[in-house]
Design an enzyme around this catalytic site. Structure first.
Site, PDB file in Angstrom:
ATOM      1  N   CYS A  55       0.814  -1.226   0.000  1.00  0.00           N
ATOM      2  CA  CYS A  55       0.000   0.000   0.000  1.00  0.00           C
ATOM      3  C   CYS A  55       0.849   1.278   0.000  1.00  0.00           C
ATOM      4  CB  CYS A  55      -0.882   0.046   1.233  1.00  0.00           C
ATOM      5  SG  CYS A  55      -1.878  -1.405   1.492  1.00  0.00           S
TER       6      CYS A  55
HETATM    7  O1  KQY Z   1      -4.513  -0.640   1.706  1.00  0.00           O
HETATM    8  C1  KQY Z   1      -4.120   0.351   1.170  1.00  0.00           C
HETATM    9  N1  KQY Z   1      -3.800   0.304  -0.103  1.00  0.00           N
HETATM   10  C2  KQY Z   1      -4.084   1.663   1.829  1.00  0.00           C
HETATM   11  C3  KQY Z   1      -4.621   1.676   3.154  1.00  0.00           C
HETATM   12  C4  KQY Z   1      -5.066   3.052   3.447  1.00  0.00           C
HETATM   13  C5  KQY Z   1      -5.582   3.212   4.756  1.00  0.00           C
HETATM   14  C6  KQY Z   1      -5.888   4.625   5.028  1.00  0.00           C
HETATM   15  N2  KQY Z   1      -5.789   4.902   6.380  1.00  0.00           N
END
Ligand code: KQY
Length: 366
Positions: A356
């Site tokens: 992420c």
């Molecule tokens: O899982 C993701 N690609 C990003 C997580 C974002 C969480 C925001 N607090």
């Protein structure tokens, strides 16, 4: 001069490559907001430095940083990491950054999706998200790459591709009213197909339990190579993740990819249920009506949220009894890659993991 292209990648012969195809580098954003990252972001910054350090063993890393953290980030990051001033609201490069597409002559272009911080004012993860929404454009300007503006609210974590025409996503995320309430599933499929050059979309029902992104696929399931996927799993039938992984398994086993292949599905056992501790929750600033992360809340821990660099895999580790089995299994699936486990609980506390916070830029030229 880079420009905005009015056609679509598919019409121009471009496609999104698989993550294991050659990279020019990796993009990240520096964590600092104190309502996402505890203790003013300091523990998360150490985790991001370690992720950047490990990825930079395999490919160039660029860290985008807000003005007020530039000197601090530059001082903490290794010298081989490029640090650029790049305003942002939070540090999820996978989701607000550009998605890149390539053609058969080595051409490289970018896609700028619409970003609404996982649900805009409906969700109120944080407000505003205007600087995040500019990140993709700025990355592509820095790299002098032409770009497409895709008419779809979407995050990079909600898709995985095999580079041969197949895309994985979840119904929970991409059909959620948080993103494109005016679009039917067929409209969303059409846009994914036009912008990513895919021919087959495999819809998995739901993502990981308590994943605050509405179930991004990048925490649940990914390709290891065409025809082969890894899926987060639990053997504990009383765990709320069991049903979610089991229904994804069934969907994958009955699917065919764009080339007509059935899929081989490899289960990676999840870490034992992880929850936010009282001390961790108390380290967060409370900001208005923004998303709350109370003590005791289940964290969406998964080993699937790894990053594939040129010749290396940067794999989440949780100081958990399942860590070693996950490393072994990923090593079997990626025999040509060196597997680097890094402790990623601090990233997980913010709601995501290593995949992420990274975005690969494929090798190619403007
Ligand atoms: O899982 C993701 N690609 C990003 C997580 C974002 C969480 C925001 N607090």
């Amino acid at each position: 001069m880079p420009s905005v292209i009015q056609s679509t990648p598919r019409a121009d012969g471009y496609r999104m490559p698989a993550e294991w195809e050659a990279h020019a580098g990796c993009w990240m954003l520096w964590p600092q907001r104190p309502d996402t990252w505890r203790q003013g972001g300091k523990p998360a910054q150490r985790a991001f430095v370690e992720a950047a350090r490990q990825i930079s063993r395999f490919e160039r890393v660029t860290m985008g940083v807000n003005r007020d953290q530039y000197e601090n980030a530059r001082a903490l990051l290794p010298a081989n990491v490029r640090v650029v001033e790049l305003s942002n609201n939070d540090a999820w490069m996978r989701d607000c950054g550009a998605t890149f597409v390539v053609n058969d002559s080595g051409g490289l272009r970018g896609i700028d999706w619409r970003f609404n911080a996982w649900g805009g004012l409906r969700k109120m993860m944080y407000f505003p998200w205007d600087q995040d929404d500019l990140v993709a454009t700025k990355m592509l300007e820095i790299e002098s790459l032409d770009r497409y503006h895709a008419p779809l609210v979407m995050e990079g974590g909600s898709i995985h591709v095999d580079g041969q025409g197949t895309l994985l996503t979840t119904e929970q995320c991409l059909l959620h009213p948080n993103r494109n309430p005016g679009l039917a599933q067929a409209d969303i499929e059409k846009r994914l197909s036009e912008y990513l050059g895919v021919d087959k979309i495999i819809w998995l029902p739901r993502g990981v339990f308590e994943d605050e992104t509405d179930g991004h696929v990048d925490n649940l399931c990914c390709f290891a190579r065409p025809g082969v996927v890894a899926l987060t799993w639990t053997d504990d039938r009383s765990d709320p993740q069991y049903e979610r992984s089991a229904e994804a398994y069934d969907a994958l086993m009955s699917a065919r990819d764009a080339r007509g292949r059935s899929l081989s599905v490899h289960k990676i056992h999840q870490p034992a249920p992880l929850t936010m501790t009282k001390a961790e929750a108390e380290g967060l600033d409370v900001v208005g009506s923004a998303f709350s992360r109370p003590a005791g809340e289940r964290l969406a821990g998964s080993y699937i949220n790894f990053y594939i660099a040129n010749g290396g895999i940067i794999l989440p580790q949780f100081d958990d009894r399942h860590d070693e089995a996950a490393r072994r299994k990923i090593a079997e699936l990626f025999p040509q890659h060196k597997i680097i486990g890094i402790s990623s609980r601090e990233i997980l506390l913010g709601g995501g993991n290593i995949h992420c916070i990274t975005q690969q830029q494929p090798a190619g030229r403007a």
